[in-house]
Motif scaffolding. Sequence first.
Motif, short mmCIF file in Angstrom:
data_model
loop_
_atom_site.label_atom_id
_atom_site.label_comp_id
_atom_site.label_asym_id
_atom_site.label_seq_id
_atom_site.Cartn_x
_atom_site.Cartn_y
_atom_site.Cartn_z
N LYS A 620 0.85 -1.18 0.00
CA LYS A 620 0.00 0.00 0.00
C LYS A 620 0.89 1.23 0.00
O LYS A 620 1.78 1.36 0.83
N PHE A 621 0.60 2.13 -0.96
CA PHE A 621 1.49 3.28 -1.15
C PHE A 621 0.87 4.60 -0.69
O PHE A 621 1.56 5.61 -0.64
N GLU A 622 -0.43 4.56 -0.36
CA GLU A 622 -1.09 5.84 -0.08
C GLU A 622 -0.62 6.48 1.22
O GLU A 622 -0.69 7.70 1.39
N ASN A 623 -0.14 5.68 2.18
CA ASN A 623 0.26 6.24 3.48
C ASN A 623 1.76 6.44 3.61
O ASN A 623 2.23 6.79 4.69
N THR A 625 5.39 8.23 3.25
CA THR A 625 5.81 9.62 3.33
C THR A 625 6.28 10.12 1.97
O THR A 625 6.70 9.33 1.12
N SER A 626 6.21 11.41 1.78
CA SER A 626 6.62 12.01 0.50
C SER A 626 8.14 12.01 0.38
O SER A 626 8.86 12.07 1.38
N ASP A 735 2.85 -1.59 6.83
CA ASP A 735 1.41 -1.68 7.09
C ASP A 735 0.99 -3.10 7.50
O ASP A 735 -0.14 -3.51 7.25
#
Length: 804
Positions: A620-623, A625-626, A735
């Motif tokens: 999962k990549f949505e959470n 950090t930038s 995650d």
Amino acid sequence: MSLLHLAIILPFVVAMIIPIIYKWTKKIHTGWLVLPVPIILFIYFLSFIPKTINGSTVETFQWIPRYGINFTVVVDGLSLLFALLITGIGSLVVFYSIYYLGKNKERLNNFYAFLMIFMTAMLGVVLSDNLIVLYLFWELTSISSFLLIGYWYHRERSRYGARKSMMITVFGGLMMLGGFIMLHIMTDSFSIREILAASEAISQNALFIPAMILILLGAFTKSAQVPFHIWLPDAMEAPTPVSAYLHSATMVKAGIYIVARFTPLFALSPIWFWTIAIVGTTTLLWGSINATKKNDLKAILAYSTISQLGLIMTLLGIGAASLHFDNLSDDIYVLAIVAAVFHLFNHATFKGSLFMMVGIIDHETGTRDIRRLGGLMRIMPITATIAFIGTFAMAGLPPFNGFLSKEMFLESLLNLTKLNLWNADTWGILLLIVGFIASVFTFTYSMIIFFKTFTGKQKAYLLPKKPHEAPFGLLLSPAILAFLVLFIGIFPNVIAAPILEPAVKSIVPSLATNSDFHIHIGLWHGITPALLMTVGIVILGIIFYKTHRYWKPFITTRVPKKLRIGKSYDKGMSYLELGSYRFTMTVMTGWLRTYLNYMLFAFIVLVLGSLILTDSLNLKFENLTSVTLVDFVLAAVILVTLIGIVFSKSRITSIILLGAMGYTISIFFVIARAPDLALTQLIIETISVVLYLLVFYHLPQFSNIEEKPRFFSVKTFLSIGIGITITLVALSAYDTTFYDSISQYYIDNTYKEAAGKNIVNVILVDFRGFDTLFETTVLAIASIGIFTMIKLRLTKRRDKNENQ
């Protein structure tokens, strides 16, 4: 810690002191310094006899209470009987060894240290209530017996016998540990008393039978039951005092103790009854037959010990029926338990005296071969008298104690055919026949020992030494045991109420509340079936002895060598050694790159396999950090330096680039707010670069041979595999959670449980103390190794200068 705990540990403490004081006490035989220890312990355990008649004594020392592992000691009838044998026979063996082992020829500091360690181990086994503590002492018996059997390590056969006993008994110990763990799973307790109290509740558990089988494996290996008996004859390479102590009264009885101790639990299953009865009778027969084949007196006694252990094991198996028929008025199955306990005591006395007798013959004539011996009765009358009492007791003749317990054995076998118990009325006849045949062979080898050695013509020309009677010191210990054989044979009830009754009640708990139960042993019961069987045994035994030279070649060559268990063991060990050598030669190429390939491949398989099998692959990549520009720049620097290291042809360039990559990684830690990691990384990289530069001169040169790069190679796939594995682990770990974080536990308990304010230090020293201990141990071993190499180099240099 109670006085009882100190009594167990005392021999071990003495064992630690012996090497320290040995250099200052060489003028005194070390045995005189050790002798008071078993004597004091024997007197101390004698004081428990009144207490065990009415109950038991329990003392607990808190060790690891959180996990239920405490040094709890219980003295009841069964454990006291063994403790008295361990210390009593131990006292006689130590005294005997003073005259058997010369102080100027033997390494007495090693011998007595090993002997005292073994004494502590045996006392710990029979007195411990906690399964884990019992197991620790159990394995200590294997280690100390290994050292004692291999005491004369310069002899190849001694080393072989020690290794063989170690391999077999440690295997059994590991199996037994598995059974103990299963008992803990079923009862949530390591206490033997608590487990026995819950026997009814766990008898239907699915782990009940597996635990029973594993524990029996441990008992059978230690007590030399078929097919694990093969280690005992080879253990006879030990000095005679060791054989008299370990292989007649103590170590080989440890398995008997385990069976007796767990009878109240496992006897609820018919599997326990049949397994012990069948294995015991098989061992009884096999040992007695093989004893008649041997020419070495010690070998005959070894197989006779195997046979006698099988007899005791058979009696315990038959006696297991008493837990199902304990309301019978005649207590016919309890008789087997009584016989087992009684013969346990009797065997220790007459077999101990016989082993010492053989040691005397070997000591005074220089041989144990019955083909060279004969006519020694006129030269060694006292030794002959001791041998007469011991062998005739082992043969089961009156008025010696072996006759009484042997009669009880035959009576127990006859009783087995009277009632329909798990079809024992049918199979019991077969057990009776086997027991009768084995008794005939027992009588035969007993006569061989005595008459072949002490009667007939003298063969002085075949003896390495001129024979003469042994000195008083060698004769006293076996004479005391021979006196006990005769005294107990005439007055058996002297030990019936104070020693035998409490031991039997420990094995059959229902008898503890039965005020009508009493043991009375009589020398004469009239003309009984057992007595008639004894007459038959004597008649057939005499015939077998007189015709021994005619049928001995038949049984010696009847079993092909390929089918013999000992040969099978040797062949199996040779195959294992050959296979391990070939595997090592194939795998250990000497190239670090090869070993690294193995580790990387194993890492990929294990980690990726774990991710897939535990359903942990979670992308999962949505959470996430930038990623900033600084991150891209640092990653680019690391990538460039890595490529430079791989393709560089200069050693100094590679070292500098390696340091640059490490410093760049430390900047990542700083950005991630992990200054401690950054500082650690900087220190490591600095030290690494400095060390590389210091040894730069000694590093090998790059090869001038150009290797054509291949894309499809093992290195390529491993590199790609490691990269993918690390990436998947990093993304999935972000995650994926199986358990609650343990960090809060450390926060809550660091100060409260460990009284420390620095959480990291407390974790390393207290919560992960064993890890730190092992790391310290590794460093200590490495330091000792470095120191040893330096000392050896200095010694070689000094020797070289002296030669010049």
